[in-house]
Write a protein that holds these residues in place. Structure first.
Motif, mmCIF file in Angstrom:
data_model
loop_
_atom_site.group_PDB
_atom_site.id
_atom_site.type_symbol
_atom_site.label_atom_id
_atom_site.label_comp_id
_atom_site.label_asym_id
_atom_site.label_seq_id
_atom_site.Cartn_x
_atom_site.Cartn_y
_atom_site.Cartn_z
ATOM 1 N N ARG A 63 0.963 -1.106 0.009
ATOM 2 C CA ARG A 63 0.199 -0.045 -0.050
ATOM 3 C C ARG A 63 0.762 1.231 -0.043
ATOM 4 O O ARG A 63 0.458 2.446 -0.384
ATOM 5 N N LEU A 64 2.098 1.014 0.358
ATOM 6 C CA LEU A 64 2.856 2.160 0.608
ATOM 7 C C LEU A 64 3.361 2.941 -1.018
ATOM 8 O O LEU A 64 3.654 4.151 -1.035
ATOM 9 N N ILE A 65 3.066 1.960 -2.097
ATOM 10 C CA ILE A 65 3.299 2.533 -3.186
ATOM 11 C C ILE A 65 2.256 3.592 -3.781
ATOM 12 O O ILE A 65 2.636 4.286 -4.730
ATOM 13 N N PHE A 66 1.101 3.501 -3.089
ATOM 14 C CA PHE A 66 0.131 4.241 -3.528
ATOM 15 C C PHE A 66 -0.016 5.916 -2.479
ATOM 16 O O PHE A 66 -0.561 6.701 -3.057
ATOM 17 N N GLN A 67 0.889 5.623 -1.691
ATOM 18 C CA GLN A 67 0.919 6.978 -0.884
ATOM 19 C C GLN A 67 1.969 7.859 -1.139
ATOM 20 O O GLN A 67 3.033 7.348 -1.728
ATOM 21 N N THR A 68 1.838 9.243 -1.125
ATOM 22 C CA THR A 68 2.704 10.085 -1.394
ATOM 23 C C THR A 68 3.486 10.591 -0.163
ATOM 24 O O THR A 68 2.755 11.259 0.695
ATOM 25 N N LYS A 69 4.627 10.219 0.151
ATOM 26 C CA LYS A 69 5.279 10.789 1.195
ATOM 27 C C LYS A 69 6.706 11.522 0.645
ATOM 28 O O LYS A 69 7.779 11.080 0.074
ATOM 29 N N GLU A 70 6.649 12.813 1.173
ATOM 30 C CA GLU A 70 7.536 13.740 0.501
ATOM 31 C C GLU A 70 8.645 13.833 1.430
ATOM 32 O O GLU A 70 8.724 13.934 2.887
ATOM 33 N N PHE A 71 9.746 13.520 1.083
ATOM 34 C CA PHE A 71 11.111 13.890 1.575
ATOM 35 C C PHE A 71 11.964 14.789 1.402
ATOM 36 O O PHE A 71 12.786 14.845 0.444
ATOM 37 N N HIS A 138 13.984 -1.712 5.905
ATOM 38 C CA HIS A 138 13.448 -1.361 4.376
ATOM 39 C C HIS A 138 13.979 -2.603 3.399
ATOM 40 O O HIS A 138 13.222 -2.922 2.619
ATOM 41 N N LYS A 139 15.056 -2.938 3.731
ATOM 42 C CA LYS A 139 15.870 -3.916 2.916
ATOM 43 C C LYS A 139 15.087 -5.384 3.038
ATOM 44 O O LYS A 139 14.914 -6.032 1.918
ATOM 45 N N GLU A 140 14.608 -5.628 3.989
ATOM 46 C CA GLU A 140 13.866 -6.738 4.438
ATOM 47 C C GLU A 140 12.383 -6.908 3.347
ATOM 48 O O GLU A 140 12.107 -7.878 3.057
ATOM 49 N N VAL A 141 11.614 -5.728 3.423
ATOM 50 C CA VAL A 141 10.632 -5.660 3.031
ATOM 51 C C VAL A 141 11.053 -5.559 1.526
ATOM 52 O O VAL A 141 10.161 -6.502 0.624
ATOM 53 N N GLN A 142 11.905 -4.911 0.836
ATOM 54 C CA GLN A 142 12.307 -4.934 -0.475
ATOM 55 C C GLN A 142 12.623 -6.442 -0.819
ATOM 56 O O GLN A 142 12.236 -7.117 -2.223
ATOM 57 N N PHE A 198 4.126 -6.325 -11.185
ATOM 58 C CA PHE A 198 3.594 -5.949 -9.821
ATOM 59 C C PHE A 198 4.948 -6.127 -8.951
ATOM 60 O O PHE A 198 5.369 -4.977 -8.155
ATOM 61 N N ALA A 199 5.428 -7.196 -8.672
ATOM 62 C CA ALA A 199 6.289 -7.187 -7.518
ATOM 63 C C ALA A 199 7.790 -6.643 -7.764
ATOM 64 O O ALA A 199 8.293 -5.907 -6.983
ATOM 65 N N ASN A 200 8.270 -6.537 -9.091
ATOM 66 C CA ASN A 200 9.476 -5.948 -9.217
ATOM 67 C C ASN A 200 9.296 -4.463 -9.132
ATOM 68 O O ASN A 200 10.118 -3.471 -8.542
ATOM 69 N N PRO A 201 8.115 -4.034 -9.682
ATOM 70 C CA PRO A 201 7.839 -2.122 -9.401
ATOM 71 C C PRO A 201 7.715 -2.035 -8.013
ATOM 72 O O PRO A 201 8.171 -0.650 -7.755
ATOM 73 N N VAL A 202 7.003 -2.853 -7.518
ATOM 74 C CA VAL A 202 6.855 -2.579 -5.972
ATOM 75 C C VAL A 202 8.188 -2.441 -5.203
ATOM 76 O O VAL A 202 8.391 -1.476 -4.462
ATOM 77 N N ALA A 203 9.007 -3.521 -5.565
ATOM 78 C CA ALA A 203 10.274 -3.360 -4.854
ATOM 79 C C ALA A 203 11.129 -2.178 -5.252
ATOM 80 O O ALA A 203 11.695 -1.542 -4.252
ATOM 81 N N ASN A 204 11.144 -1.818 -6.295
ATOM 82 C CA ASN A 204 11.911 -0.475 -7.007
ATOM 83 C C ASN A 204 11.260 0.647 -6.214
ATOM 84 O O ASN A 204 12.252 1.491 -6.172
ATOM 85 N N LEU A 206 9.858 0.863 -3.536
ATOM 86 C CA LEU A 206 10.412 1.023 -2.003
ATOM 87 C C LEU A 206 11.733 1.331 -1.982
ATOM 88 O O LEU A 206 12.122 1.856 -1.114
ATOM 89 N N LYS A 207 12.452 0.829 -2.837
ATOM 90 C CA LYS A 207 13.972 1.312 -2.843
ATOM 91 C C LYS A 207 14.236 2.613 -2.969
ATOM 92 O O LYS A 207 15.096 3.345 -2.192
ATOM 93 N N ILE A 208 13.488 3.323 -3.943
ATOM 94 C CA ILE A 208 13.417 4.848 -3.940
ATOM 95 C C ILE A 208 13.149 5.336 -2.952
ATOM 96 O O ILE A 208 13.935 6.491 -2.393
ATOM 97 N N ARG A 209 12.046 5.161 -2.101
ATOM 98 C CA ARG A 209 11.629 5.740 -0.823
ATOM 99 C C ARG A 209 12.721 5.656 0.081
ATOM 100 O O ARG A 209 12.891 6.507 1.069
ATOM 101 N N SER A 210 13.076 4.409 0.301
ATOM 102 C CA SER A 210 14.224 4.262 1.356
ATOM 103 C C SER A 210 15.261 4.867 1.071
ATOM 104 O O SER A 210 15.957 5.425 2.277
ATOM 105 N N SER A 211 16.008 5.141 0.141
ATOM 106 C CA SER A 211 16.952 5.718 -0.141
ATOM 107 C C SER A 211 16.901 7.373 -0.025
ATOM 108 O O SER A 211 17.791 8.003 0.739
ATOM 109 N N GLU A 212 15.672 7.819 -0.214
ATOM 110 C CA GLU A 212 15.272 9.196 0.008
ATOM 111 C C GLU A 212 15.169 9.296 1.587
ATOM 112 O O GLU A 212 15.660 10.582 1.898
ATOM 113 N N GLU A 213 14.583 8.375 1.999
ATOM 114 C CA GLU A 213 14.427 8.494 3.598
ATOM 115 C C GLU A 213 15.968 8.551 4.187
ATOM 116 O O GLU A 213 16.234 9.318 5.316
ATOM 117 N N VAL A 214 16.756 7.629 3.902
ATOM 118 C CA VAL A 214 18.359 7.401 4.541
ATOM 119 C C VAL A 214 18.994 8.658 4.179
ATOM 120 O O VAL A 214 19.563 9.065 5.146
#
Length: 264
Positions: A63-71, A138-142, A198-204, A206-214
């Motif tokens: 569900r996180l891929i549908f949410q907009t979280k600004e970093f 984050h990496k575990e979920v990815q 589905f699966a690869n786009p979701v993982a990608n 989530l990786k982008i969101r994680s790198s932004e947060e880190v």
């Protein structure tokens, strides 16, 4: 809502459906047993790979891929510069009041550690340890979605093999070979969809969101330690802008100039 996710899903579905209808019948691509063996088998294998709580927690992450979280790193840098100015004028203890109104718990924790007079090396260790565990989660979920992507096509192939075995059992009826072969190949189609649509786009994503947060939290750590060291706010600004692209650096500069003019 994340517009790119919605646009990607809708356009992908449209492209697939239209291309199928241009060359054949949509009904040929729906087969309940194929859905069961491909999707059901994929998630059954993933369930074996992960403990139950991590399986469901990772599944919910879709569900996180549908949410907009600004970093917005530029805004965070501006906030740190403001804190540096407060510390320079009123001392580090004055930051405690500013920390109470902060929504970001990571930044708030860092400020309170500084206010309490914690050794700078210990502050860095505490914050970097927390950051490392955040990145690990984050990496575990990815990894969960990457596992789904790797198993989807494999289960599609298993479904194809099952279909081929059934087809060979009907070789005495030539008219049944074509439809049976079509059903056998549908499972491979489903496996590719699960992995690549589905699966690869979701993982990608989530990786982008994680790198932004880190990146955001690395900026916070560097900024807080610079404040604790008593560095000049202008030096802190230049140091933290190294984390940004040239465009975002200009944004921080414009904000500072605007605040300077307002103060005058």
């Amino acid at each position: 809502m994340d517009i790119s996710t919605i646009a990607g899903l809708i356009s992908g579905i449209v492209f697939i459906v239209v291309s199928i209808m241009m060359n054949g019948r949509l009904g040929l691509f729906f087969d309940a047993p194929s859905v069961m063996i491909t999707i059901g088998g994929t998630f059954a294998s993933v369930l074996i790979s992960y403990p139950l709580n991590k399986f469901f927690n990772s599944l919910k992450s879709a569900r996180l891929i549908f949410q907009t979280k600004e970093f917005n790193t530029g805004n965070v840098i501006q906030r740190i510069i403001d804190l540096a100015n407060i510390a320079r004028k009123e001392g580090l203890l004055a930051l405690e009041e500013a920390a109470q109104s902060m929504e970001d718990k990571f930044l708030q924790k860092g400020i309170l550690l500084i206010v309490d007079g914690t050794d700078p090396e210990l502050v860095r260790n505490i914050l970097e340890t927390e950051l490392a565990f955040i990145e690990g989660r984050h990496k575990e979920v990815q990894g969960f979605w990457e596992t789904v992507a790797s198993l989807g096509p494999a289960w599609g192939m298993i479904g194809t093999l099952i279909g081929l075995i059934n087809m060979l059992d009907q070789l005495n009826d030539p008219s049944a070979i074509g439809p049976a072969m079509a059903v056998a190949l549908v499972t491979t189609f489903y496996g590719s969809i699960v992995a690549n649509f589905f699966a690869n786009p979701v993982a990608n994503k989530l990786k982008i969101r994680s790198s932004e947060e880190v990146l955001l939290k690395e900026v916070m750590i560097e900024g807080l330690l610079s404040i604790q060291a008593g560095e000049n706010p202008r030096i802190i600004e230049e140091k933290l802008k190294a984390f940004l692209s040239p465009t975002l650096r200009d944004t921080v500069k414009e904000n500072n100039e605007g605040e300077t003019k307002a103060g005058e």
